[in-house]
Design an enzyme around this catalytic site. Structure first.
Site, PDB file in Angstrom:
ATOM      1  N   ASN A 116      18.902  26.433  11.545  1.00 31.86           N
ATOM      2  CA  ASN A 116      18.159  25.176  11.530  1.00 31.86           C
ATOM      3  C   ASN A 116      17.746  24.923  10.085  1.00 31.86           C
ATOM      4  OD1 ASN A 116      16.378  23.070  11.744  1.00 31.86           O
ATOM      5  ND2 ASN A 116      14.837  24.185  12.944  1.00 31.86           N
ATOM      6  N   LYS A 120      16.387  22.452   8.800  1.00 33.25           N
ATOM      7  CA  LYS A 120      15.175  21.628   8.655  1.00 33.25           C
ATOM      8  C   LYS A 120      15.414  20.535   7.598  1.00 33.25           C
ATOM      9  CE  LYS A 120      12.534  25.461  10.430  1.00 33.25           C
ATOM     10  NZ  LYS A 120      11.259  26.157  10.545  1.00 33.25           N
ATOM     11  N   HIS A 160      11.404  21.431  19.052  1.00 29.51           N
ATOM     12  CA  HIS A 160      10.986  22.376  18.009  1.00 29.51           C
ATOM     13  C   HIS A 160       9.481  22.243  17.788  1.00 29.51           C
ATOM     14  CE1 HIS A 160      10.559  24.398  14.170  1.00 29.51           C
ATOM     15  NE2 HIS A 160      11.690  25.009  14.464  1.00 29.51           N
ATOM     16  N   GLU A 175       7.792  22.137  15.242  1.00 31.70           N
ATOM     17  CA  GLU A 175       7.398  21.172  14.194  1.00 31.70           C
ATOM     18  C   GLU A 175       7.398  19.743  14.741  1.00 31.70           C
ATOM     19  OE1 GLU A 175      10.213  22.625  11.280  1.00 31.70           O
ATOM     20  OE2 GLU A 175       9.082  24.492  11.231  1.00 31.70           O
ATOM     21  N   GLU A 229      10.337  30.632  20.027  1.00 30.19           N
ATOM     22  CA  GLU A 229       9.876  30.633  18.641  1.00 30.19           C
ATOM     23  C   GLU A 229       8.351  30.674  18.624  1.00 30.19           C
ATOM     24  OE1 GLU A 229      13.206  28.895  15.933  1.00 30.19           O
ATOM     25  OE2 GLU A 229      11.784  27.313  16.412  1.00 30.19           O
ATOM     26  N   GLY A 273       8.338  30.498   9.454  1.00 30.17           N
ATOM     27  CA  GLY A 273       8.153  30.230   8.030  1.00 30.17           C
ATOM     28  C   GLY A 273       7.000  30.998   7.404  1.00 30.17           C
ATOM     29  N   SER A 312      11.034  33.687  11.245  1.00 24.38           N
ATOM     30  CA  SER A 312      11.187  34.642  10.147  1.00 24.38           C
ATOM     31  C   SER A 312      12.230  35.724  10.424  1.00 24.38           C
ATOM     32  CB  SER A 312       9.836  35.274   9.794  1.00 24.38           C
ATOM     33  OG  SER A 312       8.919  34.274   9.364  1.00 24.38           O
TER      34      SER A 312
HETATM   35  P1  13P Z   1      12.056  30.489   9.790  1.00 25.73           P
HETATM   36  O1  13P Z   1      13.278  31.343  10.064  1.00 25.73           O
HETATM   37  O2  13P Z   1      12.085  29.851   8.439  1.00 25.73           O
HETATM   38  O3  13P Z   1      10.784  31.198  10.111  1.00 25.73           O
HETATM   39  O4  13P Z   1      12.149  29.248  10.813  1.00 25.73           O
HETATM   40  C1  13P Z   1      12.370  29.508  12.162  1.00 25.73           C
HETATM   41  C2  13P Z   1      12.607  28.218  12.859  1.00 25.73           C
HETATM   42  O5  13P Z   1      11.690  27.418  13.013  1.00 25.73           O
HETATM   43  C3  13P Z   1      13.959  27.929  13.327  1.00 25.73           C
HETATM   44  O6  13P Z   1      13.986  26.796  14.140  1.00 25.73           O
END
Ligand code: 13P
Length: 251
Positions: free
Chosen positions: A9, A11, A95, A97, A167, A173, A212
């Site tokens: 992903n 982002k 997601h 976010e 997640e 992150g 992560s």
């Molecule tokens: P990170 O791997 O940067 O923590 O992000 C995970 C994520 O949100 C994947 O959708």
């Protein structure tokens, strides 16, 4: 046996140049990934570029979000049919976010899930608790509620045609990964919940871990019985790291 899926992903990252280098770098090392299916989810604007670059490769294409309507007056939104048109197999829905920054509800997420399926996409449905919810010991309740909203709208069999990504929001992150045992506990809870409704669906559905995940922790996470792959953020932007996570799923 469930085939592992390792999906990147990206982002809101990348440029024409950096994406070219990323896709070429991953393609160049793809032979070392023998078992997992690899997928890339760029930002909408780069989907055509990445689709063209992935032609003839085994890497699948996915989008990061989708609208729940087929077409019409929805300025700034992208319809499910547009994603199939451009060659997407997958789309991420719900997601954290989207849920937390843009206030998207369980119901809207379920509606996107339904629209994605109707257009022939495989939804990657994200679920997971915040740090506050984990500290309150309500992780199971939160994840169950997020799943139940989709099951209520689409039925349990629809989950069998989708992918679930667990997640934990506190691990995204932040560099704080769930331990393999912490992740496995929630993955097993999810599979058990699905099994109570339909054991075939529970057996079939891939449940990815996200938060992560990196080359240093991927192997021990992927070794857990109910972890069937990863949804990778930061590490998916580096070809060597993304490939190393893919290799960690080699049989
Ligand atoms: P990170 O791997 O940067 O923590 O992000 C995970 C994520 O949100 C994947 O959708």
């Amino acid at each position: 046996m469930r085939q592992p899926l390792v999906a990147g992903n990206w982002k809101m990252n990348g440029s024409l140049d950096s994406i070219k280098a990323l896709v070429e770098g991953v393609k160049a090392g793809l032979d070392s990934v023998t078992t997992a299916e690899m997928a890339m989810c760029p930002s909408f604007v780069y989907l055509p570029q990445v689709a063209a670059m992935l032609e003839g490769s085994s890497i699948s294409l996915g989008a990061q979000d989708v609208n729940d309507q087929e077409s019409g007056a929805h300025t700034g939104e992208v319809a499910p049919g547009m994603l199939t048109d451009i060659g997407c197999k997958y789309v991420i829905v719900g997601h954290s976010e989207r849920r937390s920054i843009y206030g998207e509800s369980d119901e809207f997420t379920a509606s996107k899930f339904a629209a994605a399926r109707k257009a022939g996409l495989v939804p990657i449905l994200c679920v997971g608790e915040t740090l506050e919810e984990r500290e309150q010991d309500i992780t199971g309740q939160v994840v169950a509620r997020q799943l139940d909203t989709v099951i209520a709208l689409e039925g349990i069999s629809a989950i069998g045609d989708a992918v679930i990504a667990y997640e934990p929001v506190w691990a995204i992150g932040t560099g704080k990964t769930a331990t393999p045992d912490q992740a496995q506990e929630v993955h097993a809870f999810i599979r058990g919940k699905l099994a109570a409704l339909d054991s075939n669906v529970a057996e079939r559905v891939q449940i990815l871990y996200g938060g992560s995940m990196n080359p240093g922790n991927a192997a021990e996470l992927l070794a857990m019985a109910d972890i069937d792959g990863g949804l990778i953020g930061g590490a998916s932007l580096k070809p060597d790291d993304f490939l190393a996570i893919g290799r960690a799923a080699n049989a």
